[in-house]
Design a protein around this motif. Structure first.
Motif, PDB file in Angstrom:
ATOM      1  N   SER A 184    -100.129  30.102  19.707  1.00 56.55           N
ATOM      2  CA  SER A 184    -100.350  30.910  20.963  1.00 56.55           C
ATOM      3  C   SER A 184    -101.611  31.708  20.634  1.00 56.55           C
ATOM      4  O   SER A 184    -102.581  32.046  21.293  1.00 56.55           O
ATOM      5  CB  SER A 184     -99.228  31.360  21.364  1.00 56.55           C
ATOM      6  N   HIS A 185    -101.586  32.525  19.444  1.00 58.09           N
ATOM      7  CA  HIS A 185    -102.591  33.236  18.980  1.00 58.09           C
ATOM      8  C   HIS A 185    -103.963  32.575  18.819  1.00 58.09           C
ATOM      9  O   HIS A 185    -105.060  33.046  19.199  1.00 58.09           O
ATOM     10  CB  HIS A 185    -102.160  34.269  17.932  1.00 58.09           C
ATOM     11  N   ILE A 186    -103.877  31.718  18.172  1.00 62.04           N
ATOM     12  CA  ILE A 186    -105.034  30.801  17.509  1.00 62.04           C
ATOM     13  C   ILE A 186    -105.610  30.375  18.971  1.00 62.04           C
ATOM     14  O   ILE A 186    -106.960  30.627  18.969  1.00 62.04           O
ATOM     15  CB  ILE A 186    -104.713  29.632  16.710  1.00 62.04           C
ATOM     16  N   SER A 187    -104.932  29.833  19.979  1.00 60.78           N
ATOM     17  CA  SER A 187    -105.529  29.411  21.099  1.00 60.78           C
ATOM     18  C   SER A 187    -106.258  30.485  22.069  1.00 60.78           C
ATOM     19  O   SER A 187    -107.299  30.258  22.501  1.00 60.78           O
ATOM     20  CB  SER A 187    -104.485  28.743  22.197  1.00 60.78           C
ATOM     21  N   SER A 188    -105.507  31.487  21.818  1.00 61.39           N
ATOM     22  CA  SER A 188    -105.970  32.560  22.589  1.00 61.39           C
ATOM     23  C   SER A 188    -107.403  33.020  21.935  1.00 61.39           C
ATOM     24  O   SER A 188    -108.721  33.469  22.560  1.00 61.39           O
ATOM     25  CB  SER A 188    -105.268  33.775  22.899  1.00 61.39           C
ATOM     26  N   PHE A 189    -107.514  33.406  20.665  1.00 57.69           N
ATOM     27  CA  PHE A 189    -108.831  33.683  19.870  1.00 57.69           C
ATOM     28  C   PHE A 189    -109.920  32.847  20.248  1.00 57.69           C
ATOM     29  O   PHE A 189    -111.206  33.018  20.623  1.00 57.69           O
ATOM     30  CB  PHE A 189    -108.174  33.856  18.544  1.00 57.69           C
TER      31      PHE A 189
END
Length: 288
Positions: A184-189
């Motif tokens: 989720s964090h990778i997608s957001s970044f």
């Protein structure tokens, strides 16, 4: 109780805030590598005193909420310094390496490997929130390696905080958390990066950004100092989940190019069942 919080940011600060509310007679000591964080924590009354490792022998409980790369270096030193009746809990988003590093430590029985799945995109003492942990899941790994009376002390506090407890082995934890948190964090970044690179005029981004974009890219405001070590420690699982995610994006792209809107509709309809799953998770529940 003497509670030492090592790392006075969102996670450690929120723990301190709730303990002060639930157990007003507890004395809270703060340890942080950044002096300004300690001063801010004092001014916000998150802690009662600044401290260092030389005083850890006074601790009944130690909460360690620092980046996971630093944690693997510091946890052995922390365990060396505490007394035999102290329980040390962590809040690391990875568990396999941490548990492996402490496997043969003489005071392994004093350590309870935890991952409270809670937080926001903000950091530092001012980000601390009362009730952050209420209704959230706390993953505990290798509970059998912690002395029973020390488990009980920590579990009693978790219960007062309103947390749900799940037990899991460290490797399973790291694999599952790669899907529901790290990806989720990778997608957001990367969504944030894509938009910034495409929209050179930042006014256009802010003028046109709706709630959908804001909620999707929210995690891109998270601390790179915290998340880079997490990706490093959980690299194998993150690469696997990222590969699956990329395959799904590529499949969607192919359907769009082929004007296969029926296929796109079916894909989205099938994915809509995520609503049923998330309805059972108290994502935003706060203590009232």
């Amino acid at each position: 109780m003497n509670l030492f919080v090592i790392g006075i940011g969102l996670i450690g600060g929120s723990m301190a805030k709730d303990v002060k509310r639930l157990r007003p007679n507890t004395k809270i000591f703060g340890i942080d590598a950044i002096e300004a964080h300690l001063e801010e924590a004092l001014s916000l009354s998150l802690i009662d005193e600044k401290s260092d490792y030389s005083e850890l022998h006074k601790a009944d409980m130690v909460m360690v909420s620092i980046p996971v790369d630093v944690m693997v270096q510091e946890l052995p030193k922390i365990l060396d310094a505490v007394n035999d009746d102290a329980v040390v809990i962590d809040a690391g988003s990875t568990k396999a390496l941490i548990c492996s590093v402490l496997e043969d430590h003489p005071k392994r029985r004093n350590f309870l490997a935890c991952h409270p799945i809670s937080g926001t995109e903000f950091s530092g003492p001012s980000a601390a929130i009362e009730g952050l942990y209420y209704g959230k899941t706390n993953i505990i790994c290798e509970v059998e390696k912690t002395a029973f009376k020390l488990q009980e002390r920590a579990l009693e506090l978790f219960q007062e905080l309103g947390m749900r407890i799940r037990y899991m082995n460290p490797k399973a934890h790291d694999k599952h958390i790669a899907y529901v948190s790290h990806l989720s964090h990778i997608s957001s970044f990367m969504l944030g990066k894509t938009v910034i690179e495409k929209e050179k005029n930042e006014r256009d981004i802010f003028d046109m950004a709706g709630s959908g974009f804001e909620s999707t890219v929210r995690l891109a405001k998270s601390s790179p100092a915290m998340w880079t070590p997490i990706f490093r420690q959980n690299k194998e699982n993150v690469v696997e989940t990222l590969g699956e995610y990329i395959q799904n994006l590529q499949a969607f792209e192919k359907m769009l190019i082929a004007d296969d809107y029926e296929g796109i509709y079916k894909e989205m309809t099938s994915t809509n069942k995520i609503k049923e799953i998330l309805n059972g998770i108290p994502l935003n529940k706060k203590r009232v």
